[in-house]
Each structure stands twice: as structure tokens, then as C-alpha cells.
Design a protein around this motif. Structure first.
Motif: not given
Length: 123
Positions: A6-34
Motif C-alpha cells: 500500500l502506498n499513498e500519492n507522494s510515492q506513486a511514482s515508486k510503486n512499480d519499482v517497490i512492487y517489482s522488488c517485493l514480488k521478486e522476494v515473494c516469488d522466491c519464498k512462495g508468498y503471494s503479493i498484492y
């Protein structure tokens, strides 16, 4: 484990980068990321209060087990999330904060200062 971003309006431009990093780690651990965060393509303008409300709904309905959020300083998002029942959010600036928060407080959400050392305000 089910994790939400979850991120708010001041950091909207970073959402895709943050999500990509989290997804990479979650995929390795078998976690789901939304990704419930706001990005540059979002039609809505999420505020801290809306992040807190969404976190409360997601945690209390058991839709997710853990939330990663943040704002420029991390403090506004942390305070907003902590104002809702059963949400325990800690401010995590470095790995030691994350370790200690997990060991001592056993919370279900972390807030990260995304402007500190990363884009706007990092100078």
C-alpha cells in the motif's frame, strides 16, 4: 503468507519499482503479493487515512497477513495504519529496525520512508 503493498500519492511514482522488488522476494519464498498501492496510472488519489482504512480492512478480514507501506518519511503511513484495530505497524528504516520489530513487537505491517535516500527529498 499473503502480503499487500500500500502506498499513498507522494510515492506513486515508486510503486512499480517497490512492487517489482517485493514480488521478486515473494516469488522466491512462495508468498503471494498484492499491489493495492497507488501508481502514476491510478485514477484515485490515496491518502494516509485511506491507507489506514484499507490496512484495517485487509488485516481484519484476513485477506492478507502482512502489509508493506510507506510514504516520504514513513511516519504518516505508520501513524495512519496504527489508528485502526488489530493493525500494528512499525517504522522500518534499516535492516536492524526490521529485525527488532519482528522479534520484539511481532507486528503485521511495516512503514518505510521511501523519500529517504530514494528520489525526492533524498538530497
Amino acid at each position: 503468507m499473503k502480503i499487500a503493498l500500500l502506498n499513498e500519492n507522494s510515492q506513486a511514482s515508486k510503486n512499480d519499482v517497490i512492487y517489482s522488488c517485493l514480488k521478486e522476494v515473494c516469488d522466491c519464498k512462495g508468498y503471494s503479493i498484492y499491489n493495492y498501492g497507488m501508481n502514476n496510472d491510478s485514477d484515485c488519489n490515496l491518502t494516509y487515512v485511506q491507507l489506514g482504512l484499507l490496512a484495517g480492512i485487509l488485516i481484519n478480514s484476513k485477506a492478507v497477513d502482512f502489509i508493506v507501506t510507506g510514504c516520504g518519511t514513513g511516519q504518516g503511513a505508520m501513524l495512519a495504519l496504527n489508528s485502526f484495530p488489530k493493525v500494528l505497524c512499525g517504522l522500518v528504516v534499516d535492516p536492524t529496525d526490521a529485525y527488532l520489530f519482528g522479534q520484539i513487537n511481532d507486528g503485521n505491517a511495516v512503514s518505510i520512508p521511501f523519500a529517504k535516500g530514494f528520489g525526492w527529498g533524498s538530497e
